[in-house]
Design a protein around this motif. Structure first.
Motif, short mmCIF file in Angstrom:
data_model
loop_
_atom_site.label_atom_id
_atom_site.label_comp_id
_atom_site.label_asym_id
_atom_site.label_seq_id
_atom_site.Cartn_x
_atom_site.Cartn_y
_atom_site.Cartn_z
N VAL A 627 -0.50 -10.92 -5.04
CA VAL A 627 -2.27 -10.82 -4.09
C VAL A 627 -2.64 -11.37 -4.18
CG1 VAL A 627 -3.76 -8.67 -2.64
CG2 VAL A 627 -0.90 -8.57 -2.78
N ARG A 628 -2.84 -11.10 -5.95
CA ARG A 628 -4.09 -11.91 -6.42
C ARG A 628 -3.22 -12.09 -7.87
NH1 ARG A 628 -8.65 -10.59 -8.82
NH2 ARG A 628 -8.63 -8.65 -8.65
N GLY A 629 -3.73 -13.32 -8.50
CA GLY A 629 -3.10 -13.83 -9.27
C GLY A 629 -1.62 -14.82 -10.19
N ASP A 630 -0.99 -14.13 -10.87
CA ASP A 630 0.07 -15.36 -11.25
C ASP A 630 1.18 -14.09 -11.50
OD1 ASP A 630 -1.59 -17.98 -10.79
OD2 ASP A 630 -1.89 -16.97 -13.07
N PRO A 631 2.41 -14.65 -11.33
CA PRO A 631 3.59 -13.69 -11.66
C PRO A 631 3.86 -14.27 -12.28
CG PRO A 631 4.11 -15.51 -10.21
CD PRO A 631 2.93 -15.06 -9.95
N VAL A 643 1.94 -9.51 -21.07
CA VAL A 643 1.81 -9.85 -19.97
C VAL A 643 2.42 -8.75 -18.89
CG1 VAL A 643 1.41 -12.09 -20.07
CG2 VAL A 643 3.33 -11.66 -18.46
N ALA A 644 1.28 -8.65 -18.52
CA ALA A 644 1.96 -7.61 -17.07
C ALA A 644 1.32 -8.23 -15.42
CB ALA A 644 2.11 -6.24 -17.75
N VAL A 645 2.47 -7.29 -14.11
CA VAL A 645 1.94 -7.35 -12.94
C VAL A 645 1.75 -5.74 -12.24
CG1 VAL A 645 2.30 -7.64 -10.44
CG2 VAL A 645 2.77 -9.35 -12.72
N VAL A 646 0.77 -5.35 -11.74
CA VAL A 646 0.61 -3.96 -11.40
C VAL A 646 0.59 -4.35 -9.67
CG1 VAL A 646 -0.29 -3.55 -13.02
CG2 VAL A 646 -1.98 -4.09 -11.54
N GLY A 647 1.32 -3.05 -9.09
CA GLY A 647 0.74 -3.62 -7.84
C GLY A 647 -0.54 -2.86 -7.37
N GLU A 648 -0.71 -3.24 -6.29
CA GLU A 648 -2.18 -2.55 -5.30
C GLU A 648 -3.00 -1.28 -5.69
OE1 GLU A 648 -3.19 -5.13 -1.95
OE2 GLU A 648 -1.34 -4.88 -0.98
N VAL A 677 -3.55 -7.84 -17.69
CA VAL A 677 -2.74 -7.98 -16.56
C VAL A 677 -2.77 -8.78 -16.29
CG1 VAL A 677 -3.51 -6.76 -14.18
CG2 VAL A 677 -3.07 -5.16 -15.87
N VAL A 678 -1.84 -10.11 -15.53
CA VAL A 678 -2.36 -11.18 -15.01
C VAL A 678 -2.07 -11.27 -12.73
CG1 VAL A 678 -1.72 -12.15 -17.25
CG2 VAL A 678 0.25 -11.59 -15.05
N GLY A 679 -1.62 -10.41 -13.14
CA GLY A 679 -1.52 -10.55 -11.46
C GLY A 679 -1.77 -9.14 -10.67
N ILE A 680 -0.86 -8.90 -9.34
CA ILE A 680 -1.06 -8.38 -8.34
C ILE A 680 -0.49 -8.34 -7.39
CG2 ILE A 680 -3.29 -6.25 -7.17
CD1 ILE A 680 -4.93 -7.25 -8.29
N ALA A 681 0.60 -7.34 -7.68
CA ALA A 681 1.82 -7.56 -6.83
C ALA A 681 1.44 -6.20 -5.32
CB ALA A 681 2.81 -7.63 -6.52
N ALA A 682 2.33 -6.65 -3.98
CA ALA A 682 1.82 -6.17 -3.04
C ALA A 682 2.52 -4.65 -3.48
CB ALA A 682 2.49 -6.39 -2.04
N ASP A 683 2.95 -3.19 -3.08
CA ASP A 683 2.98 -2.33 -3.17
C ASP A 683 3.83 -2.23 -1.80
OD1 ASP A 683 1.13 -0.75 -4.77
OD2 ASP A 683 -0.17 0.29 -2.54
N VAL A 684 5.32 -1.57 -3.33
CA VAL A 684 6.97 -1.52 -2.75
C VAL A 684 7.21 -0.26 -2.81
CG1 VAL A 684 8.76 -2.84 -3.53
CG2 VAL A 684 7.37 -3.81 -3.78
N HIS A 685 8.55 0.48 -1.49
CA HIS A 685 9.41 1.07 -1.78
C HIS A 685 9.76 1.44 -2.92
CE1 HIS A 685 7.55 2.83 2.34
NE2 HIS A 685 6.99 1.82 2.38
#
Length: 887
Positions: A627-631, A643-648, A677-685
């Motif tokens: 959604v935002r940032g980098d993977p 580094v880390a990526v978190v869900g929305e 935190v470098v990125g925000i990912a879409a939520d996943v089931h």
């Protein structure tokens, strides 16, 4: 004065006639009528003329026919007396068979209609018998078994977990006196070498009391107990036959399951899976070195006279007194719960069981619709044979005898329908077993004793129920009214009965079609649910080898996966490749996380935090949107970047007032390194379709020792068209040091969740369409019957000026009217049952605005089609011919 010679001659002839006739009421009435007529003619005629008339009367065709008829009646009664009850029944069956042979098409229609209902009931009874009627196969007194769970209350509501730490599970097993035995066990998949090759197997690791608590009996050899050898193995009978030819030949063979090597000491019977539904390939003893570090399932058998409440109280007391250890303190937050063994591993009635109950009700309604249709046909047939019934009664056939003959017809029709239903029941059983529920351990063959028994009872019930009403009609037939040739169309009561039966069929069919439509909509909604990943395109590739334990994350396994990752990245024919620990649906990893300046982390209804350690290209391979940032990139993994990526939902929950990008997250302990935190990912089931938002965080592969045991991810984009077998072969050739490559599409891990809706959608659609066909046939038969009964009325209307289009429209209006009434009452029936139906649907309301109009249009169109032929027949009635025929 009459000449005495003529009088004596007539008396002699009368005595000869008396000798030919039996002494009964019919004969006396006939002779009395003859004497009265003779006395009347004697007033105007005397001598030889009167005698000649008398002789003609005695030897007329009518008199001789009467003598033959009453003699045949007497012979029939005498024969029935000599034959007894069995002989009489055989004669009834023979006459019934002749009657059915004269009306072949009606007979075939009845048999086909009944076969559909009986076959569906038999097949679904086999499903219900396995899921919830008889309990687990080969388990003694399954009603006494209780599952033990841990129940938790959190922001997501109440949830249960079948997993219990070893210290708690073993304490409950050994310390609850209300149990007459308890066992701990766990199921797992592992690579095994049973025969010449290696393949994954479904295994169960059990303690020494498992087989004793289950009460099973081996087909060959023995089961292991508390004092059994640590290297004993028990195979299932299908595996023993497949790998070694027979259960006896399997005894003494050495098999390897992962790092465990053992000897086969016994073979369990086909269908035995302990208290569970899933197929089991083999059973092995507890790993004494690792059992304290694992979580277990727990089942206990109630002691005689002890209740589940008493067992629950004791188990709760034991649970409170046990310290599960530093790594299992989560278990202390839960409370002990008990459930019947027929419930699923979540402590509730399984979705398959709920759907099976619904299907049993549905096929029961299909059988009722079949009965109504057949009853309509039989009543119409008896009405057409009304003159035959009257003549038989007039000739002296007893009413009970006639009713018994009609009942015999129904029994024969039901028997033939039962035989015809067996192939249909077998086909439905194969569909359920092999396509819809392939993972269930079935007791025996599809066409087993359970199915045959269910068919037998359905046949008996059909024969008796369908024979009572026609037999009642014959028993109550008015001979005088029948001989007076009542005009067609005067049977208003029977016409109303036909119409009511047809309306009932349409109503039930509409209700079933609505249920089927709701399940199809649920299944479609489920399939298009956005899971946050491209589950239908992503393959989880597990590399299995006897040299390392799958998922352990040791150096040998890490090296193999690293080689596979690098090798597959170089290929242009595979697609996108990544590595990950903590894959959705495949295996979630839960580790505590900490935020600077906070004592606790907010909770979300879906639970968590769920952590994943991923390589570069993971989000592209999984189809998860950033959604935002980098993977996370390969460079981050290679350099060990923090580094880390978190869900929305995680970003909103952990940093509600600020920006998550640049925030610090720590894994494990509050003093562990900080990950930015470098990125925000879409939520996943993470675990299934029905899932609330959860805490989700992603870190570079190798960030923590707790995040170990990677899985290879391959996304074959739609244009690639790589099959699972092709992909497995490519990996097998490319990567060295592996014995088996297990490739599974990610959405197949959700099959257990999809299965109930697929079962309901497919089976409900199938039986509902069959029910609609039967109901439409019922509407057609009723309209045809009404047209035949009202031919004189139609002729009168046409003679008075009614056009053929008007008559045609009236019949079609009746057909559409029956469809409208059926749709309305069927919809009301579904609404009345919404309390039980709604929990079985996936995000689909019972009042769905799409399903209702679709079913209504379909059913009305079918009703209109059913009315076309009767309407055409009515419009072609010739008024002159119909009036002459009734005149």
């Amino acid at each position: 004065m009459m000449d005495p010679r003529w009088r004596y001659g007539r008396a002699a002839l009368r005595r000869c006639l008396v000798a030919l006739l039996p002494d009964d009421d019919w004969s006396q009435e006939f002779l009395g009528e003859l004497d009265d007529e003779l006395a009347l003619r004697a007033r105007s005629r005397h001598g030889p003329g009167l005698t000649i008339w008398y002789v003609r009367q005695l030897f007329s065709r009518a008199t001789l026919g009467f003598v033959w008829a009453v003699r045949a009646r007497q012979r029939g009664r005498r024969m029935m007396g000599d034959m007894g009850i069995v002989g009489g029944l055989l004669l009834d069956f023979r006459q019934a068979w002749r009657g059915m042979a004269r009306d072949r098409w009606a007979t075939l229609t009845v048999i086909a209609t009944l076969a559909v209902g009986i076959g569906s009931v038999s097949a679904m009874f086999g499903l219900g018998e396995r899921l919830f009627l008889s309990g687990p196969p080969h388990v003694a007194e399954a009603a006494e078994l209780q599952r033990v769970f841990l129940a938790f209350e959190d922001v997501g509501g109440r949830r249960t977990s079948p997993w219990i730490p070893y210290s708690t599970a073993s304490a409950i097993r050994d310390g609850v006196e209300a149990f007459d035995g308890a066992t701990i066990y766990r199921g797992f998949e592992e690579l095994a070498a049973l025969g010449p090759g290696a393949r994954p197997v479904t295994a169960v690791e059990v303690d020494g009391s498992y087989f004793g608590v289950m009460g099973a009996v081996p087909v060959e050899g023995r089961f292991f107990g508390e004092d059994g050898p640590a290297d004993a193995v028990v195979l299932s009978e299908p595996v023993a036959r497949e790998e070694f030819g027979s259960p006896a030949a399997a005894l003494g063979r050495t098999v390897r399951v992962g790092s465990f090597t053992g000897t086969v000491v016994g073979v369990a019977p086909t269908g035995f899976a302990g208290p569970d539904l899933a197929r089991i390939d083999l059973w092995v003893p507890l790993d004494r070195e690792l059992m304290r570090y694992r979580n277990w399932w727990l089942v206990g058998r109630l002691a005689r006279g002890r209740s589940p409440a008493a067992a629950l109280a004791e188990a709760a007391s034991v649970h409170e007194a046990v310290d599960p250890g530093p790594s299992s303190q989560w278990a202390r937050e839960g409370s002990v719960a008990l459930a019947d063994v027929t419930d699923d591993l979540a402590g509730e009635r399984s979705a398959e069981t709920s759907i099976a109950v619904l299907l049993l009700v549905v096929v029961g309604l299909v059988l009722v619709i079949s009965w109504a249709n057949v009853l309509n046909l039989l009543l119409a047939r008896v009405t057409r044979r009304r003159s035959e019934v009257v003549v038989r009664i007039a000739l002296g056939v007893g009413r009970w005898r006639l009713a018994r003959m009609l009942l015999s017809e129904s029994v024969i029709l039901s028997l033939l329908a039962g035989l015809a239903s067996l192939p249909l029941a077998y086909a439905e059983g194969v569909l359920v077993r092999d396509v819809l529920l392939p993972g269930v351990a079935w007791r025996g063959p599809v066409l087993g004793p359970e199915l045959v028994t269910a068919t037998f009872f359905a046949v008996v019930a059909s024969g008796l129920l369908l024979g009572v009403w026609p037999a009642r009609f014959a028993y109550r037939t008015d001979v005088a009214g029948g001989l007076s040739q009542v005009r067609p169309g005067s049977g208003g009561g029977r016409t109303r009965a036909h119409t009511a039966l047809a309306a009932g069929q349409v109503t039930l069919s509409a209700a079933l079609l609505l249920c089927a439509g709701l399940f199809v909509k649920s299944f479609w909604t489920l399939r298009v649910t956005d899971l946050g990943v491209a589950a239908a395109e992503v393959h989880a590739v597990t590399l299995r080898s006897f040299d390392f334990q799958t998922g352990a994350g040791d150096e040998a396994e890490d090296a193999v996966y690293a080689q596979a990752y690098e090798s597959m990245r170089q290929r242009d024919d595979i697609g996108r490749v990544a590595l990950a620990v903590g894959l959705p649906f495949f295996g979630n990893v839960g580790i505590s996380v900490h935020l600077d300046g906070r004592d606790s982390v907010p909770a979300l209804p879906g639970g968590g935090p769920f952590l994943s350690a991923v390589s570069g290209g993971y989000f592209a391979a999984m189809g998860t949107r950033i959604v935002r940032g980098d993977p996370i990139s390969d460079a981050d993994v290679a350099t060990g970047a923090k580094v880390a990526v978190v869900g929305e939902a995680t970003a909103r929950a952990l940093w509600p007032a600020g920006d998550a990008i640049g925030a610090c997250v720590r894994i494990g302990a509050p003093t562990d390194p900080c990950y930015r935190v470098v990125g925000i990912a879409a939520d996943v089931h993470r675990v299934g379709y029905r899932e609330a938002r959860s805490l989700q965080l992603y870190f570079p592969l190798g960030s923590s020792d707790a995040l170990s045991g990677a899985t290879l991810i391959v996304r074959s984009d739609g244009l690639m068209g790589v099959s699972e077998s092709d992909l497995a072969a490519v990996v097998q050739r490319t990567v060295q040091g592996i014995d088996y490559v297990d490739v599974r599409r990610l959405d197949t891990f959700l099959d257990a969740q999809i299965r109930p809706w697929r079962l309901g959608a497919v089976m409900l659609s199938l039986v509902s369409v069959l029910a609609m066909v039967i109901a439409v046939a019922g509407v057609f038969s009723v309209l045809s019957y009404l047209v035949a009964q009202r031919r004189r009325e139609i002729g009168v209307r046409m003679a008075l000026g009614a056009s053929r289009d008007t008559i045609h429209g009236q019949i079609l209006k009746m057909a559409l009217g029956s469809g409208l009434v059926g749709v309305a009452t069927g919809y009301l029936a579904v609404l009345a049952g919404s309390r039980w139906l709604a929990p079985l649907l996936f995000e689909t309301p019972v009042t769905d605005p799409v399903v209702m109009p679709a079913v209504a249009v379909g059913l009305l169109a079918a009703a209109a089609v059913a009315g076309l032929i009767p309407a055409a027949q009515a419009s072609r009635v010739d008024p002159v011919t119909s009036l002459r025929a009734d005149g």
